[in-house]
Scaffold this motif. Structure first.
Motif, PDB file in Angstrom:
ATOM      1  N   TYR A  75     -21.869  15.904 -15.245  1.00 38.16           N
ATOM      2  CA  TYR A  75     -23.211  15.531 -14.792  1.00 38.16           C
ATOM      3  C   TYR A  75     -24.001  14.815 -15.892  1.00 38.16           C
ATOM      4  N   MET A  76     -23.297  14.278 -16.862  1.00 38.37           N
ATOM      5  CA  MET A  76     -23.967  13.686 -18.016  1.00 38.37           C
ATOM      6  C   MET A  76     -24.774  12.435 -17.647  1.00 38.37           C
ATOM      7  N   SER A  77     -24.408  11.738 -16.570  1.00 34.62           N
ATOM      8  CA  SER A  77     -25.142  10.540 -16.180  1.00 34.62           C
ATOM      9  C   SER A  77     -26.491  10.872 -15.551  1.00 34.62           C
ATOM     10  N   VAL A  78     -26.592  12.049 -14.919  1.00 32.34           N
ATOM     11  CA  VAL A  78     -27.860  12.439 -14.286  1.00 32.34           C
ATOM     12  C   VAL A  78     -28.638  13.430 -15.144  1.00 32.34           C
ATOM     13  N   LEU A  79     -27.918  14.161 -15.986  1.00 38.46           N
ATOM     14  CA  LEU A  79     -28.538  15.113 -16.910  1.00 38.46           C
ATOM     15  C   LEU A  79     -27.920  14.908 -18.293  1.00 38.46           C
ATOM     16  N   PRO A  80     -28.482  14.029 -19.102  1.00 40.35           N
ATOM     17  CA  PRO A  80     -27.891  13.755 -20.410  1.00 40.35           C
ATOM     18  C   PRO A  80     -27.710  14.998 -21.275  1.00 40.35           C
ATOM     19  N   ALA A  81     -28.533  16.014 -21.049  1.00 36.90           N
ATOM     20  CA  ALA A  81     -28.420  17.226 -21.865  1.00 36.90           C
ATOM     21  C   ALA A  81     -27.277  18.128 -21.410  1.00 36.90           C
ATOM     22  N   ALA A  82     -26.715  17.852 -20.234  1.00 36.00           N
ATOM     23  CA  ALA A  82     -25.630  18.689 -19.721  1.00 36.00           C
ATOM     24  C   ALA A  82     -24.350  18.424 -20.507  1.00 36.00           C
ATOM     25  N   PRO A  83     -23.660  19.458 -20.948  1.00 34.24           N
ATOM     26  CA  PRO A  83     -22.408  19.249 -21.684  1.00 34.24           C
ATOM     27  C   PRO A  83     -21.300  18.795 -20.744  1.00 34.24           C
ATOM     28  N   LEU A 111     -26.262  19.703  -9.164  1.00 28.05           N
ATOM     29  CA  LEU A 111     -26.484  20.076 -10.561  1.00 28.05           C
ATOM     30  C   LEU A 111     -25.253  20.806 -11.083  1.00 28.05           C
ATOM     31  N   PRO A 112     -25.042  20.810 -12.393  1.00 25.37           N
ATOM     32  CA  PRO A 112     -23.866  21.499 -12.937  1.00 25.37           C
ATOM     33  C   PRO A 112     -24.018  23.010 -12.868  1.00 25.37           C
ATOM     34  N   PRO A 113     -22.917  23.723 -12.997  1.00 22.87           N
ATOM     35  CA  PRO A 113     -22.996  25.181 -13.054  1.00 22.87           C
ATOM     36  C   PRO A 113     -23.528  25.633 -14.404  1.00 22.87           C
ATOM     37  N   GLU A 114     -24.165  26.788 -14.425  1.00 21.77           N
ATOM     38  CA  GLU A 114     -24.520  27.376 -15.714  1.00 21.77           C
ATOM     39  C   GLU A 114     -23.267  28.014 -16.303  1.00 21.77           C
ATOM     40  N   THR A 115     -23.162  28.010 -17.604  1.00 20.26           N
ATOM     41  CA  THR A 115     -21.959  28.521 -18.252  1.00 20.26           C
ATOM     42  C   THR A 115     -22.323  29.558 -19.310  1.00 20.26           C
TER      43      THR A 115
END
Length: 237
Positions: A75-83, A111-115
């Motif tokens: 999801y880095m293209s929509v959320l740059p802070a997402a790993p 959105l990405p999953p929380e890890t």
């Protein structure tokens, strides 16, 4: 007048000790059998979990035309802070086929999953730090423990901030899909994927050329505990 004393009956100390010793011996003999029976029941439950996992994968393929991906896109293209490693797994995709449809519907896949914090590999090298969505959209769903993904024989206790866990890993071939995060396929020398589940895969059952009876879709593994462990963490060093 002659008085007659009633003779009282009871255990002597020696008799009591003998009885206690016999009971202790019986317990010592029975305890291994009880523990063995309990472990056999736990193993049967774990085997049944794998069976249900396999059935869910087959039903998913029949409904959607291919097996679920081993790991979804980042999801880095929509959320740059997402790993890059915050991605949804095949497990998330088959929830609806494991009587977990309400949980599947509650996931926000945009959105990405929380890890959790995967701990340290040692030697100061960080390994997949914890990630949280900006507004904690997937906070609850990512922390729900699902019994179908847990083997009762693994007595690991999850960290207090991450009650969920997983004892079953999909077959992504004979190399780590994490080695090619940027590119979808995990390519072998022949140009074909080496496993049915890999980075953004979409494999049909008919495409498993080795035969379904000769191909493992999932296997057991120890649960990670937030600290690096070669027996539970898929890391090559």
């Amino acid at each position: 007048m002659i008085s007659h004393r009633r003779k009282t009956s009871g255990f002597t100390l020696i008799e009591l000790l003998v009885v206690i010793a016999i009971i202790a011996v019986l317990i010592a003999l029975l305890l291994p059998a009880v523990q063995s029976a309990r472990e056999a029941a736990r193993r049967a439950q774990c085997t049944n979990n794998l069976k249900q996992f396999g059935l869910a994968l087959h039903n998913y393929e029949e409904a959607l035309g291919c097996l679920p991906f081993g790991k979804g896109g980042d999801y880095m293209s929509v959320l740059p802070a997402a790993p890059v490693y915050a991605r949804w797994s095949a497990h998330s995709q088959i929830l609806g086929f494991l009587e977990q449809k309400p949980l599947y519907d509650a996931i926000n896949f945009s959105l990405p999953p929380e890890t959790p914090n995967a701990g340290s590999m040692g030697m100061g090298m960080g390994m997949m730090a914890a990630y949280q969505d900006p507004n904690r959209e997937n906070s609850t769903v990512c922390r729900i423990a699902i019994s179908a993904f847990l083997c009762p024989s693994d007595a690991a206790t999850a960290p207090s901030d991450w009650p969920g866990g997983n004892n079953y890993m999909n077959n992504d071939g004979n190399w780590l899909s994490d080695a090619c995060e940027t590119y979808p396929p995990m390519i072998g020398a022949s140009g074909l994927p080496r496993g049915p589940f890999y980075n953004r895969s979409c494999v049909r059952l008919a495409g498993v050329t080795d035969g379904l009876s000769n191909t493992a879709f999932a296997s057991e593994k120890k649960r990670g505990m937030g600290t690096y462990d070669k027996r539970s963490d898929m890391v090559m060093i």
